[in-house]
Design an enzyme around this catalytic site. Sequence first.
Site, PDB file in Angstrom:
ATOM      1  N   GLY A 102     104.252  -4.963   7.533  1.00 11.88           N
ATOM      2  CA  GLY A 102     105.689  -5.154   7.658  1.00 11.88           C
ATOM      3  C   GLY A 102     106.150  -6.011   8.821  1.00 11.88           C
ATOM      4  O   GLY A 102     107.322  -5.957   9.209  1.00 11.88           O
ATOM      5  N   VAL A 103     105.270  -6.838   9.372  1.00  4.17           N
ATOM      6  CA  VAL A 103     105.661  -7.678  10.511  1.00  4.17           C
ATOM      7  C   VAL A 103     106.157  -9.056  10.085  1.00  4.17           C
ATOM      8  O   VAL A 103     106.643  -9.819  10.913  1.00  4.17           O
ATOM      9  CB  VAL A 103     104.507  -7.842  11.534  1.00  4.17           C
ATOM     10  CG1 VAL A 103     104.142  -6.511  12.154  1.00  4.17           C
ATOM     11  CG2 VAL A 103     103.298  -8.505  10.891  1.00  4.17           C
ATOM     12  N   GLY A 104     106.013  -9.380   8.791  1.00  7.16           N
ATOM     13  CA  GLY A 104     106.531 -10.660   8.310  1.00  7.16           C
ATOM     14  C   GLY A 104     105.481 -11.687   7.944  1.00  7.16           C
ATOM     15  O   GLY A 104     105.755 -12.893   7.972  1.00  7.16           O
ATOM     16  N   LYS A 105     104.289 -11.247   7.569  1.00 10.73           N
ATOM     17  CA  LYS A 105     103.229 -12.201   7.198  1.00 10.73           C
ATOM     18  C   LYS A 105     103.636 -13.070   6.014  1.00 10.73           C
ATOM     19  O   LYS A 105     103.445 -14.282   6.028  1.00 10.73           O
ATOM     20  CB  LYS A 105     101.937 -11.459   6.845  1.00 10.73           C
ATOM     21  CG  LYS A 105     101.247 -10.768   7.988  1.00 10.73           C
ATOM     22  CD  LYS A 105      99.920 -10.175   7.562  1.00 10.73           C
ATOM     23  CE  LYS A 105     100.057  -9.195   6.407  1.00 10.73           C
ATOM     24  NZ  LYS A 105     100.866  -8.003   6.750  1.00 10.73           N
ATOM     25  N   LYS A 129      96.626 -14.661  -1.787  1.00 15.74           N
ATOM     26  CA  LYS A 129      96.669 -13.286  -1.282  1.00 15.74           C
ATOM     27  C   LYS A 129      95.615 -12.541  -2.090  1.00 15.74           C
ATOM     28  O   LYS A 129      95.872 -12.123  -3.215  1.00 15.74           O
ATOM     29  CB  LYS A 129      98.044 -12.668  -1.455  1.00 15.74           C
ATOM     30  CG  LYS A 129      98.124 -11.289  -0.819  1.00 15.74           C
ATOM     31  CD  LYS A 129      99.546 -10.815  -0.629  1.00 15.74           C
ATOM     32  CE  LYS A 129      99.520  -9.436   0.029  1.00 15.74           C
ATOM     33  NZ  LYS A 129     100.205  -9.401   1.296  1.00 15.74           N
ATOM     34  N   THR A 178      98.743  -4.884  -2.856  1.00 13.70           N
ATOM     35  CA  THR A 178      98.965  -3.502  -3.272  1.00 13.70           C
ATOM     36  C   THR A 178     100.465  -3.235  -3.392  1.00 13.70           C
ATOM     37  O   THR A 178     101.289  -4.072  -3.043  1.00 13.70           O
ATOM     38  CB  THR A 178      98.335  -2.517  -2.269  1.00 13.70           C
ATOM     39  OG1 THR A 178      98.934  -2.695  -0.984  1.00 13.70           O
ATOM     40  CG2 THR A 178      96.832  -2.745  -2.155  1.00 13.70           C
ATOM     41  N   ASP A 220     104.941 -10.223  -3.151  1.00 14.18           N
ATOM     42  CA  ASP A 220     104.536 -11.247  -2.180  1.00 14.18           C
ATOM     43  C   ASP A 220     104.054 -12.508  -2.887  1.00 14.18           C
ATOM     44  O   ASP A 220     104.419 -13.626  -2.520  1.00 14.18           O
ATOM     45  CB  ASP A 220     103.426 -10.714  -1.270  1.00 14.18           C
ATOM     46  CG  ASP A 220     103.901  -9.596  -0.362  1.00 14.18           C
ATOM     47  OD1 ASP A 220     105.130  -9.375  -0.270  1.00 14.18           O
ATOM     48  OD2 ASP A 220     103.050  -8.926   0.249  1.00 14.18           O
ATOM     49  N   GLU A 223      96.669 -15.040   2.905  1.00 13.86           N
ATOM     50  CA  GLU A 223      97.443 -13.967   3.532  1.00 13.86           C
ATOM     51  C   GLU A 223      96.735 -12.631   3.369  1.00 13.86           C
ATOM     52  O   GLU A 223      96.376 -12.229   2.259  1.00 13.86           O
ATOM     53  CB  GLU A 223      98.841 -13.871   2.924  1.00 13.86           C
ATOM     54  CG  GLU A 223      99.700 -12.848   3.663  1.00 13.86           C
ATOM     55  CD  GLU A 223     100.956 -12.459   2.906  1.00 13.86           C
ATOM     56  OE1 GLU A 223     101.430 -11.333   3.109  1.00 13.86           O
ATOM     57  OE2 GLU A 223     101.449 -13.276   2.108  1.00 13.86           O
ATOM     58  N   GLY A 262      98.293  -5.997   5.719  1.00 10.03           N
ATOM     59  CA  GLY A 262      98.275  -5.243   6.965  1.00 10.03           C
ATOM     60  C   GLY A 262      97.644  -6.061   8.080  1.00 10.03           C
ATOM     61  O   GLY A 262      97.973  -7.227   8.274  1.00 10.03           O
TER      62      GLY A 262
END
Length: 220
Positions: A11-14, A36, A40, A48, A107, A110
């Site tokens: 959830g940091v913005g990858k 990617k 999940t 994503d 990407e 996590g």
Amino acid sequence: MRLLITGTDTGVGKTFITYNLAKELKERGYKVGCLKPVETYVREVPEDGSLLSKATGQSVNEIVPVRFSLPLAPYAATLEEGRDFALEELGKHYEELSKKYKFLLVEGAGGIAVPIKKNYTYANLARDWKLKVLIVGRAGLGTINHTFLTWYYAKATGLEVIGIILNGFTGEDVSERTNPQIIEEMTGIKPYKVPRIQDVELPKDIRTGLADYVLSRFTP
């Protein structure tokens, strides 16, 4: 350019950073692709992967070859859902995309120590696929420890970290004023600062700066 975009946490913005980097590179005329390997928490369509496809024009199937429905680390998802996938097949897919695109942005899910399979993390994948690493972390309080540990683990496993993106600057958290300086002192890498925005697309000047930052630090 073959690059793993990993995070200091989930959830940091990858995906946000990957999307904007891919979009900018494509607008500059580069042949850019995203991958990617495992997504999940997929209900119907990979969220994503769908966003990344808008940046590159790839099919979602090409971007996301492996999917699970539960919001878990990939290895945990294989255990809970009772199905597995072959790393060899993922590797073949990666090699195909490597030949197809000049710039391939991979990407993660996590952080870099998240297990994809038993005893196999994204750090292992980056090593096996010969990927350099771009770290995405939060801008605010707590990011010094998270970012340093991610950088340190990557270095300890023999990976090259080319840059650090601190995402979500608001101007409201006092720690934002010193976090970039301290992280640079601890890692030797000057972070690139990205503001918090409501839209999925960064302002053009920030997006341009992001791409310039990555390209300037990447040596083939």
